[in-house]
Scaffold this motif. Structure first.
Motif, PDB file in Angstrom:
ATOM      1  N   ILE A   1      -5.261   5.461   1.452  1.00  0.00           N
ATOM      2  CA  ILE A   1      -5.522   6.773   2.051  1.00  0.00           C
ATOM      3  C   ILE A   1      -5.307   7.826   0.969  1.00  0.00           C
ATOM      4  N   ILE A   2      -6.275   8.714   0.801  1.00  0.00           N
ATOM      5  CA  ILE A   2      -6.173   9.766  -0.217  1.00  0.00           C
ATOM      6  C   ILE A   2      -5.685  11.052   0.449  1.00  0.00           C
ATOM      7  N   THR A   3      -4.611  11.620  -0.088  1.00  0.00           N
ATOM      8  CA  THR A   3      -4.102  12.883   0.438  1.00  0.00           C
ATOM      9  C   THR A   3      -4.058  13.933  -0.670  1.00  0.00           C
TER      10      THR A   3
ATOM     11  N   SER B   1       7.440  13.528  -1.441  1.00  0.00           N
ATOM     12  CA  SER B   1       8.671  13.528  -0.646  1.00  0.00           C
ATOM     13  C   SER B   1       8.418  13.996   0.782  1.00  0.00           C
ATOM     14  N   HIS B   2       7.517  14.989   0.931  1.00  0.00           N
ATOM     15  CA  HIS B   2       7.214  15.489   2.271  1.00  0.00           C
ATOM     16  C   HIS B   2       6.434  14.456   3.073  1.00  0.00           C
ATOM     17  N   LEU B   3       5.501  13.781   2.409  1.00  0.00           N
ATOM     18  CA  LEU B   3       4.761  12.717   3.090  1.00  0.00           C
ATOM     19  C   LEU B   3       5.717  11.626   3.563  1.00  0.00           C
ATOM     20  N   ALA B   4       6.656  11.255   2.707  1.00  0.00           N
ATOM     21  CA  ALA B   4       7.611  10.205   3.071  1.00  0.00           C
ATOM     22  C   ALA B   4       8.445  10.624   4.273  1.00  0.00           C
ATOM     23  N   GLU B   5       8.809  11.905   4.323  1.00  0.00           N
ATOM     24  CA  GLU B   5       9.584  12.406   5.454  1.00  0.00           C
ATOM     25  C   GLU B   5       8.776  12.347   6.742  1.00  0.00           C
ATOM     26  N   LEU B   6       7.491  12.692   6.654  1.00  0.00           N
ATOM     27  CA  LEU B   6       6.622  12.683   7.837  1.00  0.00           C
ATOM     28  C   LEU B   6       6.346  11.266   8.322  1.00  0.00           C
ATOM     29  N   ILE B   7       6.182  10.334   7.383  1.00  0.00           N
ATOM     30  CA  ILE B   7       5.814   8.960   7.740  1.00  0.00           C
ATOM     31  C   ILE B   7       7.006   8.168   8.266  1.00  0.00           C
ATOM     32  N   GLY B   8       8.175   8.377   7.668  1.00  0.00           N
ATOM     33  CA  GLY B   8       9.359   7.673   8.143  1.00  0.00           C
ATOM     34  C   GLY B   8       9.792   6.546   7.220  1.00  0.00           C
ATOM     35  N   SER B   9      10.878   5.923   7.581  1.00  0.00           N
ATOM     36  CA  SER B   9      11.519   4.913   6.750  1.00  0.00           C
ATOM     37  C   SER B   9      10.738   3.608   6.717  1.00  0.00           C
TER      38      SER B   9
ATOM     39  N   VAL C   1      -0.033  -8.511   4.572  1.00  0.00           N
ATOM     40  CA  VAL C   1      -0.034  -9.944   4.256  1.00  0.00           C
ATOM     41  C   VAL C   1      -0.299 -10.698   5.551  1.00  0.00           C
ATOM     42  N   ALA C   2      -1.341 -11.543   5.535  1.00  0.00           N
ATOM     43  CA  ALA C   2      -1.724 -12.241   6.763  1.00  0.00           C
ATOM     44  C   ALA C   2      -2.456 -13.529   6.424  1.00  0.00           C
ATOM     45  N   LYS C   3      -2.772 -14.303   7.464  1.00  0.00           N
ATOM     46  CA  LYS C   3      -3.476 -15.564   7.279  1.00  0.00           C
ATOM     47  C   LYS C   3      -4.974 -15.372   7.068  1.00  0.00           C
ATOM     48  N   SER C   4      -5.498 -14.215   7.448  1.00  0.00           N
ATOM     49  CA  SER C   4      -6.933 -13.963   7.294  1.00  0.00           C
ATOM     50  C   SER C   4      -7.174 -12.477   7.109  1.00  0.00           C
ATOM     51  N   PHE C   5      -8.381 -12.133   6.615  1.00  0.00           N
ATOM     52  CA  PHE C   5      -8.746 -10.734   6.456  1.00  0.00           C
ATOM     53  C   PHE C   5      -8.838 -10.041   7.810  1.00  0.00           C
ATOM     54  N   GLU C   6      -9.285 -10.778   8.824  1.00  0.00           N
ATOM     55  CA  GLU C   6      -9.413 -10.184  10.150  1.00  0.00           C
ATOM     56  C   GLU C   6      -8.058  -9.733  10.683  1.00  0.00           C
ATOM     57  N   ILE C   7      -7.062 -10.598  10.544  1.00  0.00           N
ATOM     58  CA  ILE C   7      -5.714 -10.238  11.008  1.00  0.00           C
ATOM     59  C   ILE C   7      -5.158  -9.083  10.177  1.00  0.00           C
ATOM     60  N   ALA C   8      -5.388  -9.139   8.852  1.00  0.00           N
ATOM     61  CA  ALA C   8      -4.897  -8.065   7.975  1.00  0.00           C
ATOM     62  C   ALA C   8      -5.545  -6.735   8.324  1.00  0.00           C
ATOM     63  N   ASP C   9      -6.853  -6.750   8.613  1.00  0.00           N
ATOM     64  CA  ASP C   9      -7.555  -5.511   8.989  1.00  0.00           C
ATOM     65  C   ASP C   9      -6.931  -4.892  10.232  1.00  0.00           C
ATOM     66  N   THR C  10      -6.631  -5.720  11.217  1.00  0.00           N
ATOM     67  CA  THR C  10      -6.024  -5.221  12.454  1.00  0.00           C
ATOM     68  C   THR C  10      -4.648  -4.627  12.187  1.00  0.00           C
ATOM     69  N   MET C  11      -3.864  -5.296  11.362  1.00  0.00           N
ATOM     70  CA  MET C  11      -2.529  -4.801  11.019  1.00  0.00           C
ATOM     71  C   MET C  11      -2.611  -3.448  10.321  1.00  0.00           C
ATOM     72  N   ILE C  12      -3.560  -3.329   9.372  1.00  0.00           N
ATOM     73  CA  ILE C  12      -3.719  -2.071   8.632  1.00  0.00           C
ATOM     74  C   ILE C  12      -4.192  -0.959   9.552  1.00  0.00           C
ATOM     75  N   GLU C  13      -5.163  -1.265  10.414  1.00  0.00           N
ATOM     76  CA  GLU C  13      -5.683  -0.239  11.335  1.00  0.00           C
ATOM     77  C   GLU C  13      -4.587   0.280  12.256  1.00  0.00           C
ATOM     78  N   ASP C  14      -3.745  -0.628  12.775  1.00  0.00           N
ATOM     79  CA  ASP C  14      -2.666  -0.209  13.671  1.00  0.00           C
ATOM     80  C   ASP C  14      -1.660   0.686  12.942  1.00  0.00           C
TER      81      ASP C  14
ATOM     82  N   ARG D   1      -3.224   4.120  12.031  1.00  0.00           N
ATOM     83  CA  ARG D   1      -3.295   4.984  13.211  1.00  0.00           C
ATOM     84  C   ARG D   1      -1.935   5.626  13.485  1.00  0.00           C
ATOM     85  N   LYS D   2      -0.901   4.857  13.253  1.00  0.00           N
ATOM     86  CA  LYS D   2       0.450   5.358  13.517  1.00  0.00           C
ATOM     87  C   LYS D   2       0.837   6.472  12.564  1.00  0.00           C
ATOM     88  N   ILE D   3       0.571   6.301  11.262  1.00  0.00           N
ATOM     89  CA  ILE D   3       1.017   7.309  10.299  1.00  0.00           C
ATOM     90  C   ILE D   3       0.048   8.484  10.189  1.00  0.00           C
TER      91      ILE D   3
END
Length: 421
Positions: A186-188, A194-202, A228-241, A244-246
């Motif tokens: 993600i490009i910001t 430091s401010h990004l880290a504060e907004l995103i969390g630990s 890190v996952a067993k497949s690209f499909e699982i990794a894509d889902t993990m990254i998307e989730d 979305r959170k951050i």
């Protein structure tokens, strides 16, 4: 995860005569297919040192890739080292020799001794045909040790990586049934690390298998999400989730993804808004104009500008009253806003941006230390300027000035868009 080590070979890399771009290119390509690059090293054209690097690289990785030293001259030792390392001998590869023969014939030349030497590879290896050069790639898989040697010429290396090496590594990853690692960046811009880290969390709150790296520069902060996952499909889902959170907390700072940058984002805003821009630069000496014209088609929105480095050029070209500069100085709020307004009016654009400052390392004072920069902005709604105090480094001050000018431009374009509705 499937681990790969990379060894780049050549005295010219060690002594700085040639910039080692190959290691970055290879690492990026490997990462895109889910491999984990665990080691980089650079060695000179030295037999003993290369053998040591091979020993270590094989001890920590599943696969080793080398670049360089495959030519026919005396300093090109890689092929002989590999042959000896695998208790092998060099032989002429018929398919490689034919490839060289075709290339030589296209140049109306004849094969010579050097060409035959170029066609030699270890007998236990497979030749990887190089369609953009004469040096073949070499693939050897012996006693569980897997190695690919590539030429050092960047264009040849990239051709072989794309067309020969990546399919081999993909197959190895599949056979190994190991986890893959995938990244999304993600490009910001406009917000400090430091401010990004504060907004995103630990990091303690990240889901299992997810990592986040902060990669700051003068242009902004890249956030690299890893999964890190067993497949690209699982990794894509993990990254998307996780994304979305951050993203909900940093949405105002996001300008793009992957290899996007601030200027690419700005250009899209300008194209869509149909606004035109002109610039007046002092301490940046044309860097802002260069940034605005770095995108194809920029003539649609960029009219031009002035490099008014001296006071006289500010007075004569931008029509800044001499008493303004005498009273407030060339580096001042008053001068910056007039530079922005006047360049807009002179070149008849919707927006005028100006930069005036003390880039350094000389020229500062107690009131205006090195790194003091004023960035002016003018459009039909407002004319204003902002003061910044950056660092004592000249190059960094100039880069930061351009970045901040683009961020101001971004904010004003968005404000203009919102005012229309």
């Amino acid at each position: 995860m499937y681990r790969v080590a990379i060894i780049t070979i050549g005295d010219e890399l060690l002594n700085g005569q040639v910039v080692n771009t190959n290691v970055a290119e290879i690492s990026e390509l490997l990462t895109e297919i889910g491999a984990l690059v665990v080691y980089h090293s650079t060695v000179g054209d030295n037999y003993h040192n290369l053998v040591q690097e091979l020993d270590y690289s094989f001890s920590i990785s599943d696969f080793v890739i080398t670049t360089g030293g495959l030519g026919p001259t005396e300093d090109d030792i890689t092929k002989q080292v590999i042959a000896d390392y695998f208790n092998d001998n060099l032989r002429i590869s018929d398919i490689t020799l034919e490839n060289i023969r075709v290339m030589v014939a296209e140049k109306n030349r004849q094969l010579n001794r050097v060409h035959y030497q170029q066609a030699e590879i270890p007998s236990k290896s497979i030749a990887l045909i190089n369609k953009v050069g004469s040096a073949p790639g070499i693939y050897i898989n012996e006693s569980g040790r897997k190695l690919i040697a590539l030429p050092g010429v960047p264009a040849e290396m990239k051709y072989l990586m794309t067309n020969e090496v990546l399919p081999i590594i993909r197959k190895e990853i599949s056979i190994s049934n190991q986890d893959i690692i995938k990244y999304k960046t993600i490009i910001t811009a406009g917000t400090y690390e430091s401010h990004l880290a504060e907004l995103i969390g630990s990091a303690n709150e990240y889901p299992q298998g997810i990592s986040l790296a902060y990669l700051p520069s003068a242009k902004g902060v890249r956030l690299r999400i890893g999964a890190v996952a067993k497949s690209f499909e699982i990794a894509d889902t993990m990254i998307e989730d996780f994304e979305r959170k951050i993203s909900s907390s940093i949405s105002q700072s996001i300008i793009g993804y992957g290899k996007d940058d601030l200027m690419a984002y700005i250009s899209k805003l300008l194209f869509n808004s149909k606004l035109t821009v002109s610039v007046a630069e002092s301490c940046t000496g044309g860097l802002l104009g260069a940034a605005l014209t770095s995108v194809s088609g920029s003539s649609v929105y960029f009219a031009g500008g002035f490099q008014t480095y001296s006071n006289s050029s500010k007075i004569n070209l931008l029509k800044i009253p001499e008493d303004i500069i005498d009273t407030y100085g060339a580096v001042s709020y008053e001068t910056a806003i007039l530079m922005a307004k006047n360049v807009k009016d002179i070149l008849n654009t919707d927006i005028g941006i100006a930069i005036t400052g003390i880039a350094g390392p000389n020229g500062g004072s107690d009131l205006k230390p090195v790194g003091t920069v004023y960035i002016g902005y003018s459009d039909k709604y407002d004319t204003d300027a902002k003061k910044f105090v950056f660092s004592k480094d000249r190059a960094l001050n100039r880069d930061n000035s351009v970045t901040q000018a683009l961020l101001i431009l971004r904010d004003r374009i968005i404000k203009d868009e919102n005012s229309r509705y």
